[in-house]
Scaffold this motif. Sequence first.
Motif, mmCIF file in Angstrom:
data_model
loop_
_atom_site.group_PDB
_atom_site.id
_atom_site.type_symbol
_atom_site.label_atom_id
_atom_site.label_comp_id
_atom_site.label_asym_id
_atom_site.label_seq_id
_atom_site.Cartn_x
_atom_site.Cartn_y
_atom_site.Cartn_z
ATOM 1 N N VAL A 1 3.825 -8.960 -3.211
ATOM 2 C CA VAL A 1 2.600 -8.171 -3.393
ATOM 3 C C VAL A 1 1.448 -9.088 -3.797
ATOM 4 C CG1 VAL A 1 1.499 -6.433 -4.850
ATOM 5 C CG2 VAL A 1 3.768 -6.000 -3.907
ATOM 6 N N HIS B 1 -0.469 -10.883 -1.149
ATOM 7 C CA HIS B 1 -1.457 -10.082 -0.425
ATOM 8 C C HIS B 1 -2.738 -9.861 -1.231
ATOM 9 C CE1 HIS B 1 1.242 -9.019 2.852
ATOM 10 N NE2 HIS B 1 2.184 -8.796 1.953
ATOM 11 N N GLN C 1 -0.160 -1.822 -2.582
ATOM 12 C CA GLN C 1 0.633 -2.837 -1.882
ATOM 13 C C GLN C 1 2.102 -2.748 -2.265
ATOM 14 O OE1 GLN C 1 0.158 -5.164 0.523
ATOM 15 N NE2 GLN C 1 -1.823 -4.195 0.818
#
Length: 170
Positions: free
Chosen positions: A138, A141, A159
Amino acid sequence: MRLYASKIPAILDSILQALVEPGDIETSNREEFQNDVESILKEYLRLNREISERSKDILEQRGLPYSELYRIRRQQAELLDFGIGDDSITWIANQMVELFMRSQFVDEIYVDDATLRRKIKDILRRHMQHDEDLDREVRRHLKHLQDGTDSFEIEYQKQLDLVKRKHGLS
């Protein structure tokens, strides 16, 4: 470390393979033994959810920022003698060993408590490791956002939900 409900069947299978099949524990009814172990895992999830909700309520009542949630959760867990985070594995393992000692479906235990705890902890670590792996994925990102901000927390949850669904953990 975090326990996901979707991992409970795999943990149950691993417990059976590691403790019952090699003969560390003798059980008269495997299905009921499995139900007992499952009840501990589900109770852990229930208590964890209850502590999280109670902690959020405390944050709201006291007007504290969301960043204090972890500290409040830790305090609430200590009040109930409950393990969260890395302590969760020890709490679950201790509950299981206690259950094995008093369960009517466990006929005999052929290993000492320390060996039981070690084997259970190894199984739990293997199945609960996903939390750290998910967090890393996560955060990859979200490099464009500053950690600790409201927008980071919101995007992190979005996310995380996407990544969990991708890996079948939701």
